[in-house]
Write a protein that holds these residues in place. Structure first.
Motif, PDB file in Angstrom:
ATOM      1  N   LYS A 116      32.197  19.193 -21.310  1.00 15.29           N
ATOM      2  CA  LYS A 116      31.233  18.096 -21.475  1.00 15.29           C
ATOM      3  C   LYS A 116      30.471  18.259 -22.798  1.00 15.29           C
ATOM      4  N   LYS A 117      29.746  17.214 -23.190  1.00 15.14           N
ATOM      5  CA  LYS A 117      28.969  17.269 -24.430  1.00 15.14           C
ATOM      6  C   LYS A 117      27.685  18.080 -24.209  1.00 15.14           C
ATOM      7  N   LEU A 118      27.362  18.872 -25.210  1.00  8.67           N
ATOM      8  CA  LEU A 118      26.055  19.529 -25.231  1.00  8.67           C
ATOM      9  C   LEU A 118      25.433  19.197 -26.578  1.00  8.67           C
ATOM     10  N   MET A 119      24.294  18.539 -26.534  1.00 10.36           N
ATOM     11  CA  MET A 119      23.562  18.238 -27.775  1.00 10.36           C
ATOM     12  C   MET A 119      22.179  18.854 -27.647  1.00 10.36           C
ATOM     13  N   VAL A 120      21.611  19.288 -28.773  1.00 12.82           N
ATOM     14  CA  VAL A 120      20.281  19.910 -28.753  1.00 12.82           C
ATOM     15  C   VAL A 120      19.345  19.058 -29.599  1.00 12.82           C
ATOM     16  N   ASP A 121      18.117  18.899 -29.115  1.00  8.33           N
ATOM     17  CA  ASP A 121      17.188  17.945 -29.721  1.00  8.33           C
ATOM     18  C   ASP A 121      16.498  18.491 -30.979  1.00  8.33           C
ATOM     19  N   HIS A 122      17.293  18.764 -32.002  1.00  6.23           N
ATOM     20  CA  HIS A 122      16.699  19.091 -33.304  1.00  6.23           C
ATOM     21  C   HIS A 122      16.540  17.769 -34.048  1.00  6.23           C
ATOM     22  N   ASN A 123      15.423  17.081 -33.746  1.00  6.87           N
ATOM     23  CA  ASN A 123      15.306  15.673 -34.137  1.00  6.87           C
ATOM     24  C   ASN A 123      15.010  15.451 -35.622  1.00  6.87           C
ATOM     25  N   GLN A 124      14.685  16.513 -36.376  1.00  2.00           N
ATOM     26  CA  GLN A 124      14.389  16.294 -37.790  1.00  2.00           C
ATOM     27  C   GLN A 124      15.622  15.875 -38.594  1.00  2.00           C
ATOM     28  N   ARG A 125      16.799  16.190 -38.083  1.00  3.04           N
ATOM     29  CA  ARG A 125      18.031  15.767 -38.765  1.00  3.04           C
ATOM     30  C   ARG A 125      18.146  14.248 -38.831  1.00  3.04           C
ATOM     31  N   PHE A 126      17.439  13.560 -37.947  1.00  2.86           N
ATOM     32  CA  PHE A 126      17.658  12.121 -37.781  1.00  2.86           C
ATOM     33  C   PHE A 126      16.733  11.255 -38.626  1.00  2.86           C
ATOM     34  N   THR A 127      15.702  11.830 -39.249  1.00  2.00           N
ATOM     35  CA  THR A 127      14.768  10.959 -39.973  1.00  2.00           C
ATOM     36  C   THR A 127      15.426  10.452 -41.252  1.00  2.00           C
ATOM     37  N   ILE A 189      13.949  25.545 -39.533  1.00  4.47           N
ATOM     38  CA  ILE A 189      15.124  26.400 -39.783  1.00  4.47           C
ATOM     39  C   ILE A 189      16.384  25.542 -39.636  1.00  4.47           C
ATOM     40  N   ASP A 190      16.426  24.759 -38.558  1.00  6.51           N
ATOM     41  CA  ASP A 190      17.576  23.871 -38.347  1.00  6.51           C
ATOM     42  C   ASP A 190      17.696  22.875 -39.504  1.00  6.51           C
ATOM     43  N   LEU A 191      16.558  22.353 -39.959  1.00  6.19           N
ATOM     44  CA  LEU A 191      16.571  21.382 -41.050  1.00  6.19           C
ATOM     45  C   LEU A 191      17.151  21.993 -42.329  1.00  6.19           C
ATOM     46  N   ILE A 192      16.758  23.215 -42.657  1.00  7.45           N
ATOM     47  CA  ILE A 192      17.279  23.873 -43.863  1.00  7.45           C
ATOM     48  C   ILE A 192      18.799  24.075 -43.736  1.00  7.45           C
ATOM     49  N   HIS A 193      19.249  24.520 -42.553  1.00  2.00           N
ATOM     50  CA  HIS A 193      20.698  24.657 -42.319  1.00  2.00           C
ATOM     51  C   HIS A 193      21.407  23.307 -42.564  1.00  2.00           C
ATOM     52  N   VAL A 317      24.036  17.240 -33.146  1.00  2.95           N
ATOM     53  CA  VAL A 317      23.553  18.634 -33.193  1.00  2.95           C
ATOM     54  C   VAL A 317      24.254  19.380 -32.071  1.00  2.95           C
ATOM     55  N   THR A 318      25.149  20.299 -32.430  1.00  2.00           N
ATOM     56  CA  THR A 318      25.950  20.981 -31.410  1.00  2.00           C
ATOM     57  C   THR A 318      25.254  22.240 -30.913  1.00  2.00           C
ATOM     58  N   GLY A 319      25.763  22.772 -29.814  1.00  3.60           N
ATOM     59  CA  GLY A 319      25.251  24.033 -29.279  1.00  3.60           C
ATOM     60  C   GLY A 319      25.400  25.164 -30.279  1.00  3.60           C
ATOM     61  N   GLU A 320      26.512  25.162 -31.014  1.00  5.73           N
ATOM     62  CA  GLU A 320      26.764  26.224 -32.000  1.00  5.73           C
ATOM     63  C   GLU A 320      25.721  26.185 -33.108  1.00  5.73           C
ATOM     64  N   GLN A 321      25.384  24.972 -33.559  1.00  2.00           N
ATOM     65  CA  GLN A 321      24.363  24.835 -34.610  1.00  2.00           C
ATOM     66  C   GLN A 321      23.000  25.300 -34.096  1.00  2.00           C
ATOM     67  N   ALA A 322      22.686  24.942 -32.863  1.00  2.00           N
ATOM     68  CA  ALA A 322      21.399  25.345 -32.274  1.00  2.00           C
ATOM     69  C   ALA A 322      21.343  26.863 -32.098  1.00  2.00           C
ATOM     70  N   LEU A 323      22.483  27.454 -31.765  1.00  2.00           N
ATOM     71  CA  LEU A 323      22.551  28.912 -31.613  1.00  2.00           C
ATOM     72  C   LEU A 323      22.306  29.605 -32.961  1.00  2.00           C
TER      73      LEU A 323
END
Length: 335
Positions: A116-127, A189-193, A317-323
């Motif tokens: 199944k899909k797993l998405m993580v709410d790193h919402n800064q990617r979306f602005t 951190i997610d945003l810089i990645h 935003v995938t689980g791997e990216q969030a990890l």
């Protein structure tokens, strides 16, 4: 025929983001709310025209529920998200993905097993400003990225949480685990990645509980401030600061320094993206204001999650990216 979605946890993030954004999405027919405090679930079900599940198992076992948002507190994500995935639900998990890497890996295993899909709410990617900055960096309009600095700070979660109290779970080691690092730092951190298409590899950081007190007037058990120096795999250098004690306007700004100029993001309330070229040219973009605790706009996260389910594509935003992001937070708080 629209889909049914479940939400676990009915705190502020559900009230301000998940519930209204599901309600506004044309592909969602009904929202089923669960909270350990049934009154909270009832309140949101009334507000958004959904219904209440008496137990979390009801969400897992309802064959009509296609997807679940895990908006429980940090220490429960690896339990709730894992169970939801293993019961065949797509999952949108709030950040941080888990309290530590070990727990996060359990969720990723469940995702692989379930398909199944797993998405993580790193919402800064979306602005819009961050998306535009990524385009500029990717197209090398200003040459290579050399250094960066980013910060995220406001006056603290006790003014944002449902209860507006110093007893907030964000201040509890057992529930929040990493304090301001996992609350605000993880976004940047997610945003810089994301912006740099790179990963932070080395960290030098200081953190402390400088000012916040819990409901008993004692210093809190987690950090309320972090400052760090960072080095990425591709050799870029940067600094970051995260704070719950910026007792004034919220700071959500990032600067990216490139060979031919600099990109300033969310420094100016009107022009969210400013490019200052080496030759003195200045380009200003008025895109959209950043979401703050006082200004809730549609984050785009829910729409993107639903879209990935309908069109069977990889989530934004995938689980791997969030990890990968969580690994940096672990290094910052030294665990």
């Amino acid at each position: 025929m629209g889909m049914k979605v479940g939400i676990i946890g009915c705190g502020s993030i559900t009230k301000h983001r998940h519930a209204p954004e599901y309600a506004a999405n044309p592909n969602v027919d009904e929202i089923i709310f669960f909270d350990r405090n049934p009154e909270r679930a009832k309140e949101l079900a009334l507000e958004f025209g959904g219904r209440v599940a008496e137990t979390v198992e009801e969400l897992y076992e309802d064959p009509e529920i296609v997807a679940i948002s895990d908006c429980s507190s940090n220490e429960a994500h690896h339990i709730n998200s894992t169970n939801a995935l293993l019961n065949g639900k797509h999952v949108l998990c709030e950040k941080p993905l888990a309290i530590n890497v070990e727990c996060a890996e359990k969720i990723l295993e469940a995702q692989k097993k379930s398909g199944k899909k797993l998405m993580v709410d790193h919402n800064q990617r979306f602005t819009k400003a961050h998306q535009k900055a990524k385009d500029i960096i990717e197209n090398k309009e200003l040459g290579e990225v050399l250094t960066f600095k980013t910060s995220f700070g406001h006056e603290g979660p006790e003014s944002w949480g449902v209860d507006k109290t110093n007893g907030t779970w964000f201040f509890k080691k057992g529930r929040s685990h990493s304090g301001v690092a996992g609350d605000l730092g993880i976004h940047k951190i997610d945003l810089i990645h994301f912006l740099l298409d790179d990963e932070i590899e080395e960290v030098r950081a200081f953190h402390g509980a400088l000012d916040k007190l819990d409901e008993n007037g004692e210093p809190i058990e987690v950090c309320d401030n972090v400052v760090c120096a960072l080095k990425t795999k591709k050799g870029r250098l940067g600094t970051a600061s995260f704070s719950w004690t910026y007792y004034g306007a919220e700071d959500n700004s990032t600067t990216i320094y490139c060979q031919k100029g600099i990109i300033k993001i969310y420094h100016d309330p009107k022009d969210q993206l400013i490019i200052e070229m080496r030759d003195g040219t200045v380009v200003r973009y008025d895109l959209e204001p950043i979401q703050t605790n006082d200004n809730q706009t549609n984050s785009g996260v829910i729409d993107s999650f639903i879209d990935s389910i309908i069109h069977d594509k990889e989530p934004m935003v995938t689980g791997e990216q969030a990890l990968a992001t969580l690994k940096v937070i672990e290094k910052i708080i030294g665990e």
